[in-house]
Design a protein around this motif. Structure first.
Motif: not given
Length: 165
Positions: A25, A29-30, A33, A37, A62-63, A66
């Motif tokens: 994660n 990350y993306d 994420y 999202r 979202h950020t 997460y």
């Protein structure tokens, strides 16, 4: 002794799993994420669902969600590793001593169960209707991990007896 060793190794295995999850994660990350999202935006739920008012389209939310999951997983990782270490140190202790060493592992495993049940099955699965999505549905994985960790916790909390030494 074999039961104590099994409990210790299972807690260490959960800690190892979470170590990889946190690594994934943070280094990729993306990928996850995007999962968070899309679940929060509810963009792949049934088209005519009447719960779209729940959708959150703000990237900041979202950020934040997460990052809170990653922090939750990180704390779980640390608690499980510390718990496994304490159990390993207590392998030859009295029944009461080994029982007392379980507290950190119990805390880590409980935190894990709460994450799968609250964040994924309740919030993601039911509030954001993740179950309606074919592309962004993590309920099977969440249930699998809830079950695995739950079995480890149930085994761990079994009382020790002096005859098991």
């Amino acid at each position: 002794m074999i039961f104590r060793l099994a409990k210790t190794l299972l807690v260490a295995a959960v800690a190892g799993f979470y170590t990889i999850v946190v690594l994934n994660n943070t280094t990729d990350y993306d990928s996850n994420y995007q999962f968070v999202r899309h679940v929060m935006m509810m963009d792949s739920t049934f088209p005519s669902n009447h719960a779209m008012w729940r959708a959150m389209n703000a990237p900041g939310l979202h950020t934040a969600f997460y990052i809170s999951i990653i922090l939750w997983e990180s704390v779980t990782t640390l608690l499980c590793w510390w718990g496994a270490i304490q159990l390993a140190r207590s392998l030859r202790a009295t029944a009461a001593g080994f029982q007392a060493a379980k507290k950190w592992a119990i805390a880590g495993l409980s935190l894990s169960l709460l994450m799968w049940l609250v964040a994924f099955l309740s919030v993601g699965g039911e509030w954001f209707l993740m179950w309606q999505s074919k592309a962004w549905n993590g309920q099977e994985e969440a249930f699998r991990m809830f079950t695995v960790v739950g079995i480890v916790l149930l085994l761990l909390v079994q009382q020790e007896t002096e005859s098991q030494l």
